[in-house]
Scaffold this motif. Structure first.
Motif, PDB file in Angstrom:
ATOM      1  N   LYS A   1      12.060  94.969  18.241  1.00 20.95           N
ATOM      2  CA  LYS A   1      12.268  96.403  18.022  1.00 20.95           C
ATOM      3  C   LYS A   1      12.891  96.695  16.657  1.00 20.95           C
ATOM      4  CE  LYS A   1      12.722  97.170  22.976  1.00 20.95           C
ATOM      5  NZ  LYS A   1      13.545  97.694  24.090  1.00 20.95           N
ATOM      6  N   TYR A   2      13.491  95.662  16.043  1.00 20.95           N
ATOM      7  CA  TYR A   2      14.126  95.818  14.735  1.00 20.95           C
ATOM      8  C   TYR A   2      13.334  95.141  13.605  1.00 20.95           C
ATOM      9  CZ  TYR A   2      18.576  97.453  16.794  1.00 20.95           C
ATOM     10  OH  TYR A   2      19.548  98.166  17.447  1.00 20.95           O
ATOM     11  N   ASP A   3      12.604  94.128  13.945  1.00 19.98           N
ATOM     12  CA  ASP A   3      11.972  93.264  12.945  1.00 19.98           C
ATOM     13  C   ASP A   3      11.104  94.045  11.951  1.00 19.98           C
ATOM     14  OD1 ASP A   3      11.464  90.896  11.697  1.00 19.98           O
ATOM     15  OD2 ASP A   3      10.031  90.145  13.186  1.00 19.98           O
ATOM     16  N   GLY A   4      11.329  93.758  10.661  1.00 13.39           N
ATOM     17  CA  GLY A   4      10.536  94.385   9.604  1.00 13.39           C
ATOM     18  C   GLY A   4      11.091  95.688   9.078  1.00 13.39           C
ATOM     19  N   ILE A   5      12.194  96.157   9.656  1.00 10.23           N
ATOM     20  CA  ILE A   5      12.825  97.396   9.195  1.00 10.23           C
ATOM     21  C   ILE A   5      14.029  97.025   8.328  1.00 10.23           C
ATOM     22  CG2 ILE A   5      13.971  99.533   9.877  1.00 10.23           C
ATOM     23  CD1 ILE A   5      12.397  99.386  12.511  1.00 10.23           C
ATOM     24  N   GLY A   6      13.994  97.397   7.048  1.00  7.08           N
ATOM     25  CA  GLY A   6      15.103  97.089   6.148  1.00  7.08           C
ATOM     26  C   GLY A   6      15.331  95.594   6.047  1.00  7.08           C
ATOM     27  N   ASN A   7      16.597  95.199   6.206  1.00  9.38           N
ATOM     28  CA  ASN A   7      16.905  93.764   6.103  1.00  9.38           C
ATOM     29  C   ASN A   7      16.887  93.069   7.466  1.00  9.38           C
ATOM     30  OD1 ASN A   7      19.225  94.781   7.208  1.00  9.38           O
ATOM     31  ND2 ASN A   7      20.584  94.162   5.536  1.00  9.38           N
ATOM     32  N   TYR A   8      16.243  93.685   8.431  1.00 10.68           N
ATOM     33  CA  TYR A   8      16.017  93.015   9.714  1.00 10.68           C
ATOM     34  C   TYR A   8      14.748  92.166   9.580  1.00 10.68           C
ATOM     35  CZ  TYR A   8      19.418  96.398  11.448  1.00 10.68           C
ATOM     36  OH  TYR A   8      20.549  97.145  11.634  1.00 10.68           O
ATOM     37  N   ASN A   9      14.952  90.981   9.061  1.00 10.99           N
ATOM     38  CA  ASN A   9      13.833  90.069   8.796  1.00 10.99           C
ATOM     39  C   ASN A   9      14.221  88.674   9.268  1.00 10.99           C
ATOM     40  OD1 ASN A   9      15.621  89.118   6.790  1.00 10.99           O
ATOM     41  ND2 ASN A   9      14.763  90.541   5.286  1.00 10.99           N
ATOM     42  N   GLU A  10      13.354  87.722   9.008  1.00 14.52           N
ATOM     43  CA  GLU A  10      13.594  86.364   9.493  1.00 14.52           C
ATOM     44  C   GLU A  10      14.916  85.801   9.000  1.00 14.52           C
ATOM     45  OE1 GLU A  10      11.380  81.958   9.565  1.00 14.52           O
ATOM     46  OE2 GLU A  10      10.331  83.717   8.748  1.00 14.52           O
ATOM     47  N   ALA A  11      15.208  86.011   7.723  1.00 12.02           N
ATOM     48  CA  ALA A  11      16.475  85.505   7.168  1.00 12.02           C
ATOM     49  C   ALA A  11      17.663  86.218   7.790  1.00 12.02           C
ATOM     50  CB  ALA A  11      16.473  85.689   5.647  1.00 12.02           C
ATOM     51  N   GLY A  12      17.517  87.517   8.007  1.00 10.23           N
ATOM     52  CA  GLY A  12      18.604  88.291   8.594  1.00 10.23           C
ATOM     53  C   GLY A  12      18.924  87.866  10.011  1.00 10.23           C
ATOM     54  N   PHE A  13      17.893  87.647  10.819  1.00 10.26           N
ATOM     55  CA  PHE A  13      18.122  87.217  12.195  1.00 10.26           C
ATOM     56  C   PHE A  13      18.696  85.799  12.241  1.00 10.26           C
ATOM     57  CE2 PHE A  13      14.948  90.603  13.027  1.00 10.26           C
ATOM     58  CZ  PHE A  13      15.692  91.339  13.936  1.00 10.26           C
ATOM     59  N   ALA A  14      18.285  84.965  11.320  1.00  9.23           N
ATOM     60  CA  ALA A  14      18.840  83.603  11.248  1.00  9.23           C
ATOM     61  C   ALA A  14      20.328  83.661  10.910  1.00  9.23           C
ATOM     62  CB  ALA A  14      18.081  82.777  10.210  1.00  9.23           C
ATOM     63  N   ALA A  15      20.704  84.583  10.013  1.00 10.56           N
ATOM     64  CA  ALA A  15      22.107  84.734   9.628  1.00 10.56           C
ATOM     65  C   ALA A  15      22.954  85.192  10.818  1.00 10.56           C
ATOM     66  CB  ALA A  15      22.228  85.730   8.475  1.00 10.56           C
ATOM     67  N   MET A  16      22.386  86.102  11.644  1.00  9.46           N
ATOM     68  CA  MET A  16      23.137  86.581  12.809  1.00  9.46           C
ATOM     69  C   MET A  16      23.295  85.485  13.853  1.00  9.46           C
ATOM     70  SD  MET A  16      21.998  90.556  13.319  1.00  9.46           S
ATOM     71  CE  MET A  16      20.228  90.391  13.048  1.00  9.46           C
ATOM     72  N   GLU A  17      22.258  84.701  14.056  1.00 10.66           N
ATOM     73  CA  GLU A  17      22.353  83.582  15.000  1.00 10.66           C
ATOM     74  C   GLU A  17      23.434  82.603  14.552  1.00 10.66           C
ATOM     75  OE1 GLU A  17      21.320  82.060  18.409  1.00 10.66           O
ATOM     76  OE2 GLU A  17      19.473  82.943  17.612  1.00 10.66           O
ATOM     77  N   LYS A  18      23.461  82.334  13.274  1.00 10.71           N
ATOM     78  CA  LYS A  18      24.457  81.414  12.714  1.00 10.71           C
ATOM     79  C   LYS A  18      25.866  81.980  12.776  1.00 10.71           C
ATOM     80  CE  LYS A  18      25.426  78.843   8.435  1.00 10.71           C
ATOM     81  NZ  LYS A  18      24.987  78.620   7.019  1.00 10.71           N
ATOM     82  N   ALA A  19      25.982  83.320  12.729  1.00 13.66           N
ATOM     83  CA  ALA A  19      27.301  83.959  12.675  1.00 13.66           C
ATOM     84  C   ALA A  19      28.047  83.912  14.003  1.00 13.66           C
ATOM     85  CB  ALA A  19      27.147  85.413  12.229  1.00 13.66           C
ATOM     86  N   ILE A  20      27.343  83.803  15.119  1.00 12.05           N
ATOM     87  CA  ILE A  20      27.999  83.901  16.430  1.00 12.05           C
ATOM     88  C   ILE A  20      29.113  82.865  16.605  1.00 12.05           C
ATOM     89  CG2 ILE A  20      27.669  83.731  18.925  1.00 12.05           C
ATOM     90  CD1 ILE A  20      24.907  84.996  18.535  1.00 12.05           C
ATOM     91  N   PRO A  21      28.865  81.564  16.418  1.00 15.38           N
ATOM     92  CA  PRO A  21      29.970  80.602  16.586  1.00 15.38           C
ATOM     93  C   PRO A  21      31.059  80.765  15.539  1.00 15.38           C
ATOM     94  CG  PRO A  21      28.001  79.506  15.734  1.00 15.38           C
ATOM     95  CD  PRO A  21      27.584  80.879  16.132  1.00 15.38           C
ATOM     96  N   ILE A  22      30.696  81.195  14.318  1.00 17.25           N
ATOM     97  CA  ILE A  22      31.698  81.404  13.267  1.00 17.25           C
ATOM     98  C   ILE A  22      32.608  82.576  13.641  1.00 17.25           C
ATOM     99  CG2 ILE A  22      32.039  82.010  10.834  1.00 17.25           C
ATOM    100  CD1 ILE A  22      29.315  80.715  10.257  1.00 17.25           C
ATOM    101  N   ALA A  23      31.986  83.667  14.094  1.00 23.42           N
ATOM    102  CA  ALA A  23      32.760  84.847  14.481  1.00 23.42           C
ATOM    103  C   ALA A  23      33.646  84.547  15.686  1.00 23.42           C
ATOM    104  CB  ALA A  23      31.819  86.004  14.794  1.00 23.42           C
ATOM    105  N   THR A  24      33.144  83.776  16.629  1.00 24.76           N
ATOM    106  CA  THR A  24      33.917  83.446  17.829  1.00 24.76           C
ATOM    107  C   THR A  24      35.141  82.604  17.485  1.00 24.76           C
ATOM    108  OG1 THR A  24      31.897  83.504  19.163  1.00 24.76           O
ATOM    109  CG2 THR A  24      33.803  82.387  20.113  1.00 24.76           C
ATOM    110  N   ALA A  25      34.948  81.597  16.637  1.00 24.76           N
ATOM    111  CA  ALA A  25      36.081  80.759  16.218  1.00 24.76           C
ATOM    112  C   ALA A  25      37.088  81.581  15.422  1.00 24.76           C
ATOM    113  CB  ALA A  25      35.574  79.583  15.378  1.00 24.76           C
ATOM    114  N   GLY A  26      36.581  82.487  14.577  1.00 29.81           N
ATOM    115  CA  GLY A  26      37.473  83.342  13.793  1.00 29.81           C
ATOM    116  C   GLY A  26      38.275  84.281  14.676  1.00 29.81           C
TER     117      GLY A  26
END
Length: 452
Positions: free
Chosen positions: A323-348
């Motif tokens: 529903k977000y893909d392809g709109i603005g910076n909601y792209n493959e790199a953006g979704f990969a960054a969010m997936e990677k951010a979850i454990p970092i944000a949780t530890a923080g």
């Protein structure tokens, strides 16, 4: 009217005695003008004079009714969380005229709402929610270019507000949408059901304006009716989160906001953008995925509120990727960054709640797809972030109210505060997932949900 006049004619002497007593009471209270009082002290010689008296009597009756307080509402529950970390077992809360008047630690007598098996607590506060974000009729994230009319967008916004209220959130802060102003007003007027809304209207995100221009914009935003100033001091997590505004720009915005009596909340992911915002005198940091120990300690030392997110906003984007893909910076790199951010944000987050003196509040950054599921962030904070359930609930009640500078109105169960109350089945201090099932919602003394 004819029937009333016939009754008055048959009981004229009785009416005159009554009006004399009314005259004395009204004279003492000075509730009616002198000319009207003189009318009452002269005995009418003809029945038609009673026509002029009748409206006055009706007005006096309406004044008496308007001044009569409403009947007390008694809400009993197995346990009461007061929002400040205290638990009362088997008590009740008394509400009258939209305010909490009393907390009884022992439940005796009749109850208006007997919530047996439930836990009662203050209405929840989400310090960061985007009610205007929604999925359009094509099932895609709404943008201003997708053809939806302003009316259609506001209908979706009203639906999000209702879903949020039904989830137990009686107050939210919405950063970055001019439409919030009308939503705030219509909810406050009781025209539509929803949480109490505080808004920044438009956010500050351009890097071009000079410090003087930014100060002028802060003053303009206040004149437009903003409750808070929202600032983007860093890029999105999808773009690396580096600092975008200069130190001087941040000082200009936060300094002028403080001079105008407005709070500031700052989108800042990187440690450098957090540090710059804190030293600029800003009040609240949002997100902070890449906060380090130094920046966490700096926030604590300066009394800055910290509002991190660890799961709902990330999982919502990932679960609704199509529903977000392809709109603005909601792209493959953006979704990969969010997936990677979850454990970092949780530890923080875990480091943040163990930083002495740091005030960690509750905000979801709820966007399209997340409204009404705000409590999922509470569940994550406890289960993944290792926060105690009671501390998590406190972050969404009294601590959240303090961040909004509304601690004398909401966020706690105490006499004189707004009767914002919600109840969940079971005991969330032992099982935080109980927060997913809010069964009772009262805001300002009015019951919006009762599914006991």
């Amino acid at each position: 009217m004819k029937q009333v006049l016939r009754s008055l004619r048959s009981h004229q002497d009785d009416i005159l005695r009554r009006t004399a007593r009314i005259n004395m009471a009204f004279h003492r209270a000075t509730l009616i003008p002198t000319r009207a009082r003189r009318m009452l002290t002269h005995r009418p010689t003809r029945i038609p004079h009673m026509r002029s008296l009748l409206p006055l009597l009706l007005v006096s009756s309406s004044l008496t009714i308007a001044q009569t307080p409403s009947a007390p509402i008694v809400i009993r529950a197995d346990r009461i969380l007061d929002g400040k970390g205290n638990v009362i077992t088997g008590g009740s809360v008394v509400v009258q005229d939209g305010k909490i008047t009393r907390i009884d630690k022992t439940a005796t007598g009749a109850a208006t709402y007997d919530l047996k098996g439930f836990t009662l607590m203050p209405g929840l506060i989400d310090a960061h929610s985007h009610l205007t974000w929604y999925f359009n009729r094509e099932g895609r994230y709404h943008t201003r270019a997708d053809g939806d009319t302003p009316v259609q967008s506001m209908l979706s916004t009203a639906g999000n507000a209702y879903a949020t209220l039904m989830a137990g959130f009686t107050t939210i802060q919405s950063p970055g949408s001019p439409e919030d102003k009308d939503l705030r007003e219509w909810i406050a007027l009781g025209q539509i059901p929803g949480p109490r809304v505080l808004t920044s209207l438009n956010a500050f995100n351009s890097t071009r304006p000079t410090p003087d221009s930014l100060r002028a914009q802060v003053r303009q935003r206040k004149a437009e009716g903003a409750d808070v100033i929202k600032i983007f001091a860093s890029a999105s997590i999808r773009d690396g989160g580096t600092q975008t505004l200069s130190d001087d720009q941040l000082k200009a915005i936060c300094g002028e906001a403080k001079a105008q009596g407005l709070r500031t909340m700052v989108h800042a992911h990187s440690a450098e953008s957090i540090k710059a915002s804190v030293l600029a005198g800003c009040d609240q940091i949002e997100h902070g995925v890449y906060a380090n120990d130094e920046s966490l300690k700096l926030m604590a030392e300066h009394g800055v509120f910290f509002d991190p997110q660890i799961c709902l906003v990330f999982r919502n984007y990932l679960d609704n990727r199509a529903k977000y893909d392809g709109i603005g910076n909601y792209n493959e790199a953006g979704f990969a960054a969010m997936e990677k951010a979850i454990p970092i944000a949780t530890a923080g987050f875990t480091r943040a709640i163990h930083t002495p003196g740091l005030k960690v509040i509750f905000g979801t950054d709820a966007v399209a797809g997340a409204h009404g599921r705000n409590a999922e962030e509470l569940v994550c904070r406890v289960q993944a972030g290792k926060q105690s359930p009671l501390d998590a609930i406190t972050s969404a009640t009294s601590l959240g109210a303090a961040a909004l500078r509304m601690g004398d109105q909401i966020g706690s169960i105490a006499p004189g505060l707004q009767a914002d109350l919600v109840a969940v089945k079971g005991d969330p201090t032992k099982d935080i997932t109980a927060m997913r099932n809010v069964m009772f919602v009262m805001k300002g003394g009015k019951v919006y949900k009762n599914e006991k």
